[in-house]
Design a protein around this motif. Structure first.
Motif, PDB file in Angstrom:
ATOM      1  N   ALA A 117       0.782  -1.199   0.040  1.00 15.97           N
ATOM      2  CA  ALA A 117       0.075  -0.039  -0.025  1.00 15.97           C
ATOM      3  C   ALA A 117       0.757   1.351   0.021  1.00 15.97           C
ATOM      4  CB  ALA A 117      -0.835  -0.068   1.199  1.00 15.97           C
ATOM      5  N   THR A 118       0.732   2.100  -1.144  1.00 16.35           N
ATOM      6  CA  THR A 118       1.646   3.153  -1.428  1.00 16.35           C
ATOM      7  C   THR A 118       0.867   4.328  -1.417  1.00 16.35           C
ATOM      8  OG1 THR A 118       2.960   1.797  -2.829  1.00 16.35           O
ATOM      9  CG2 THR A 118       3.171   4.149  -2.705  1.00 16.35           C
ATOM     10  N   GLY A 119       1.156   5.267  -0.238  1.00 17.67           N
ATOM     11  CA  GLY A 119       0.096   6.666  -0.166  1.00 17.67           C
ATOM     12  C   GLY A 119       0.257   7.406  -1.247  1.00 17.67           C
ATOM     13  N   VAL A 120      -0.833   7.952  -1.812  1.00 18.86           N
ATOM     14  CA  VAL A 120      -0.945   9.045  -2.749  1.00 18.86           C
ATOM     15  C   VAL A 120      -0.738  10.574  -2.191  1.00 18.86           C
ATOM     16  CG1 VAL A 120      -2.485   7.436  -4.196  1.00 18.86           C
ATOM     17  CG2 VAL A 120      -3.426   9.212  -2.522  1.00 18.86           C
ATOM     18  N   GLU A 121      -0.599  10.558  -0.773  1.00 21.55           N
ATOM     19  CA  GLU A 121      -0.314  11.841  -0.267  1.00 21.55           C
ATOM     20  C   GLU A 121       0.244  11.419   0.947  1.00 21.55           C
ATOM     21  OE1 GLU A 121      -2.522  14.531   1.627  1.00 21.55           O
ATOM     22  OE2 GLU A 121      -4.440  13.357   1.753  1.00 21.55           O
ATOM     23  N   PRO A 122       1.119  12.361   1.885  1.00 21.86           N
ATOM     24  CA  PRO A 122       1.519  12.045   3.075  1.00 21.86           C
ATOM     25  C   PRO A 122       0.575  11.444   4.005  1.00 21.86           C
ATOM     26  CG  PRO A 122       2.604  14.014   2.309  1.00 21.86           C
ATOM     27  CD  PRO A 122       1.395  13.790   1.563  1.00 21.86           C
ATOM     28  N   ARG A 123      -0.624  12.084   4.160  1.00 22.19           N
ATOM     29  CA  ARG A 123      -1.675  11.681   5.005  1.00 22.19           C
ATOM     30  C   ARG A 123      -2.191  10.359   4.516  1.00 22.19           C
ATOM     31  NH1 ARG A 123      -5.882  16.707   4.990  1.00 22.19           N
ATOM     32  NH2 ARG A 123      -5.396  16.222   2.745  1.00 22.19           N
ATOM     33  N   GLY A 124      -1.861   9.888   3.411  1.00 25.35           N
ATOM     34  CA  GLY A 124      -2.348   8.535   2.985  1.00 25.35           C
ATOM     35  C   GLY A 124      -1.851   7.237   3.488  1.00 25.35           C
ATOM     36  N   ARG A 125      -0.636   7.716   4.218  1.00 25.54           N
ATOM     37  CA  ARG A 125      -0.035   6.490   4.718  1.00 25.54           C
ATOM     38  C   ARG A 125      -0.646   5.874   6.052  1.00 25.54           C
ATOM     39  NH1 ARG A 125       5.416   8.999   5.899  1.00 25.54           N
ATOM     40  NH2 ARG A 125       4.177  10.931   6.312  1.00 25.54           N
ATOM     41  N   ILE A 126      -0.519   4.639   6.147  1.00 28.98           N
ATOM     42  CA  ILE A 126      -1.003   4.148   7.524  1.00 28.98           C
ATOM     43  C   ILE A 126      -0.217   4.433   8.690  1.00 28.98           C
ATOM     44  CG2 ILE A 126      -1.611   1.722   8.885  1.00 28.98           C
ATOM     45  CD1 ILE A 126      -1.858   0.753   5.765  1.00 28.98           C
ATOM     46  N   THR A 127       1.294   4.296   8.501  1.00 31.52           N
ATOM     47  CA  THR A 127       2.227   4.817   9.485  1.00 31.52           C
ATOM     48  C   THR A 127       3.320   6.055   8.704  1.00 31.52           C
ATOM     49  OG1 THR A 127       3.978   3.006   9.054  1.00 31.52           O
ATOM     50  CG2 THR A 127       2.176   2.596  10.382  1.00 31.52           C
ATOM     51  N   ASN A 128       4.113   6.360   9.743  1.00 31.00           N
ATOM     52  CA  ASN A 128       4.884   7.410   9.173  1.00 31.00           C
ATOM     53  C   ASN A 128       6.286   6.435   8.463  1.00 31.00           C
ATOM     54  OD1 ASN A 128       6.225   6.550  11.393  1.00 31.00           O
ATOM     55  ND2 ASN A 128       6.107   8.676  12.235  1.00 31.00           N
ATOM     56  N   HIS A 129       6.147   5.305   8.445  1.00 31.08           N
ATOM     57  CA  HIS A 129       7.151   4.410   7.758  1.00 31.08           C
ATOM     58  C   HIS A 129       6.585   3.580   6.529  1.00 31.08           C
ATOM     59  CE1 HIS A 129      10.269   5.258  10.604  1.00 31.08           C
ATOM     60  NE2 HIS A 129       9.667   4.936  11.501  1.00 31.08           N
ATOM     61  N   CYS A 130       5.508   4.194   6.196  1.00 32.15           N
ATOM     62  CA  CYS A 130       4.847   3.480   4.901  1.00 32.15           C
ATOM     63  C   CYS A 130       5.215   3.949   3.617  1.00 32.15           C
ATOM     64  CB  CYS A 130       3.437   3.363   5.027  1.00 32.15           C
ATOM     65  SG  CYS A 130       2.690   2.458   6.203  1.00 32.15           S
ATOM     66  N   MET A 131       5.187   3.240   2.493  1.00 26.77           N
ATOM     67  CA  MET A 131       5.565   3.692   1.147  1.00 26.77           C
ATOM     68  C   MET A 131       4.796   4.821   0.633  1.00 26.77           C
ATOM     69  SD  MET A 131       7.752   2.683  -1.130  1.00 26.77           S
ATOM     70  CE  MET A 131       7.827   0.568  -1.084  1.00 26.77           C
ATOM     71  N   GLY A 132       5.361   5.681  -0.146  1.00 28.91           N
ATOM     72  CA  GLY A 132       4.737   6.841  -0.822  1.00 28.91           C
ATOM     73  C   GLY A 132       4.927   7.046  -2.242  1.00 28.91           C
ATOM     74  N   ILE A 133       4.078   7.634  -3.029  1.00 28.11           N
ATOM     75  CA  ILE A 133       4.311   7.977  -4.338  1.00 28.11           C
ATOM     76  C   ILE A 133       3.852   9.213  -4.588  1.00 28.11           C
ATOM     77  CG2 ILE A 133       2.500   6.551  -5.384  1.00 28.11           C
ATOM     78  CD1 ILE A 133       4.423   5.848  -7.619  1.00 28.11           C
ATOM     79  N   TRP A 134       3.940  10.315  -3.739  1.00 26.05           N
ATOM     80  CA  TRP A 134       3.235  11.536  -3.938  1.00 26.05           C
ATOM     81  C   TRP A 134       4.440  12.657  -4.447  1.00 26.05           C
ATOM     82  CZ3 TRP A 134       3.830   9.597   1.030  1.00 26.05           C
ATOM     83  CH2 TRP A 134       4.999  10.355   1.985  1.00 26.05           C
ATOM     84  N   ASN A 135       5.463  11.986  -4.784  1.00 34.56           N
ATOM     85  CA  ASN A 135       6.621  12.798  -5.637  1.00 34.56           C
ATOM     86  C   ASN A 135       7.329  12.318  -6.364  1.00 34.56           C
ATOM     87  OD1 ASN A 135       8.957  11.931  -4.077  1.00 34.56           O
ATOM     88  ND2 ASN A 135       8.426  13.253  -2.499  1.00 34.56           N
ATOM     89  N   ASP A 136       8.260  12.875  -7.415  1.00 38.86           N
ATOM     90  CA  ASP A 136       9.031  12.207  -8.278  1.00 38.86           C
ATOM     91  C   ASP A 136      10.258  11.280  -7.997  1.00 38.86           C
ATOM     92  OD1 ASP A 136       7.039  13.085 -10.228  1.00 38.86           O
ATOM     93  OD2 ASP A 136       8.287  14.651 -10.790  1.00 38.86           O
ATOM     94  N   GLU A 137      10.925  11.832  -6.672  1.00 43.75           N
ATOM     95  CA  GLU A 137      11.928  11.105  -6.196  1.00 43.75           C
ATOM     96  C   GLU A 137      11.683   9.747  -5.629  1.00 43.75           C
ATOM     97  OE1 GLU A 137      15.417  11.711  -2.717  1.00 43.75           O
ATOM     98  OE2 GLU A 137      13.440  13.066  -2.808  1.00 43.75           O
ATOM     99  N   GLN A 138      10.171   9.503  -5.008  1.00 42.41           N
ATOM    100  CA  GLN A 138       9.811   8.613  -4.584  1.00 42.41           C
ATOM    101  C   GLN A 138       9.407   7.330  -5.819  1.00 42.41           C
ATOM    102  OE1 GLN A 138       6.410   9.866  -2.575  1.00 42.41           O
ATOM    103  NE2 GLN A 138       7.359  10.170  -0.475  1.00 42.41           N
ATOM    104  N   ALA A 139       8.920   8.033  -6.727  1.00 42.97           N
ATOM    105  CA  ALA A 139       8.697   7.224  -7.971  1.00 42.97           C
ATOM    106  C   ALA A 139      10.251   6.660  -8.599  1.00 42.97           C
ATOM    107  CB  ALA A 139       7.969   8.029  -9.006  1.00 42.97           C
TER     108      ALA A 139
END
Length: 350
Positions: free
Chosen positions: A55-77
């Protein structure tokens, strides 16, 4: 059937094994790292037909925890693209990503909500916390709902650019989309609440927005909870009706899990306990489905497919225990499966 290919758009899976998306809680600022590179790469070496990134958050608040994956910026992608390229270059596996928003179930650690100073204000369709002890989430305005649709769209654009073969939208387990679907967590009076058609609107708008970013080389799955095991809540009949709509909106497969939205719900757990939901949706909605939930044996997986209860077999904990379940199963069934040429001396051929 377990070792026969299946096609979604131009994406051909070599077999029906799927690594189910599972949170690893190992990111900093939503960024994949060397652990994820090894974790996903090893499952590709095990012959799994499709891997789905957690599960990869589409914005910072979209994560379950603050150690979950994200794809809200290009660096993450870009970090994720390194994993995608390794999988494509060193295996026959395809790789997908699950786009998610935790909603009111975010800002947690070890299943407990953390203070807003260390986490963030959670959001939801209505001001109803998951557990009475938790702080009340911010109820999204109509405009804010539409902003979330855009977040999913932009995340999909990044995922496609990173080379993912499949995008899965997470509409299950009590996270934001599921919160909109359920009349127990959604008591809105605008266009996103009330009737079944209104409660599914958020998900359908996300599907349509994501579709705009896809091409025939990227398939679209949606994970749902077949039921939430609660009186007057989301149930299997709702899921069948939703699956019919998802098919009309070009979704390629419905990944059928269950539960997660109602705290304290009594869930009867046994081997393959969610398979009947997959079977009913597949039969009544005439859509491809994936079965998940305590599927641990090759024979069990094959039986599900032979009975027409699912089209793909999603494996979670068992593939953590055994990254090579797919190739080892092929040895048992005397079927062909990808096996790294570097490991040829260990291949069982008889």
């Amino acid at each position: 059937m377990l070792y026969t290919p299946i096609q979604f758009r131009n994406v051909e899976l070599k077999n029906r094994w799927v690594m189910s998306p599972m949170c690893m809680y190992s990111c900093e600022n939503g960024m994949a790292n060397d652990f994820h590179f090894v974790h996903y790469g090893s499952r590709a070496q095990g012959g799994t037909g499709l891997l789905i990134v957690e599960a990869t958050g589409v914005e910072p608040r979209g994560r379950i925890t603050n150690h979950c994956m994200g794809i809200w910026n290009d660096e993450q992608a870009e970090k994720l693209q390194r994993i995608v390229e390794f999988v494509h270059q060193n295996s026959d596996s395809k790789i997908g990503i699950q786009l998610a928003h935790a909603g009111r179930k975010g800002s947690t650690w070890n299943n407990l909500q953390i203070p807003v100073e260390e986490g963030w204000e959670t959001i939801a369709p209505s001001s109803i916390p998951y557990h009475p002890s938790e702080r009340i989430p911010h109820a999204l305005s109509t405009d804010e709902v539409k902003e979330q649709v855009q977040n999913f769209k932009e995340a999909a654009r990044r995922a496609v650019k990173a080379g993912f073969d499949v995008i899965e939208i997470h509409g299950a387990h009590g996270y934001l989309i599921h919160q909109f679907l359920s009349p127990l967590s959604n008591i809105r009076t605008d266009e996103y609440g009330g009737s079944f058609e209104n409660r599914i609107r958020f998900l359908i708008e996300i599907v349509d927005a994501v579709i705009e970013e896809l091409n025939d080389n990227t398939a679209l799955f949606v994970r749902i909870s077949g039921t939430e095991y609660a009186e007057n809540g989301w149930d299997i009949e709702d899921s069948v009706a939703l699956a019919k709509v998802l098919k009309e909106h070009s979704v390629d497969l419905v990944d059928v899990s269950s539960g997660g939205n109602i705290h304290g719900a009594k869930i009867p757990v046994f081997n393959g306990y969610q398979v009947p939901f997959s079977s009913q949706i597949r039969s009544e909605a005439n859509v491809k489905t994936g079965a998940v939930g305590l599927i641990t044996k090759v024979e069990q997986a094959e039986e599900i497919l032979q009975n027409g209860e699912a089209d793909l077999i999603f494996v979670a904990r068992e593939i953590l225990r055994n990254p090579y379940i797919a190739v080892q199963g092929s040895f048992e069934m005397k079927e062909n499966c990808f096996f790294p040429h570097q490991y040829t001396r260990a291949k069982i051929s008889s």
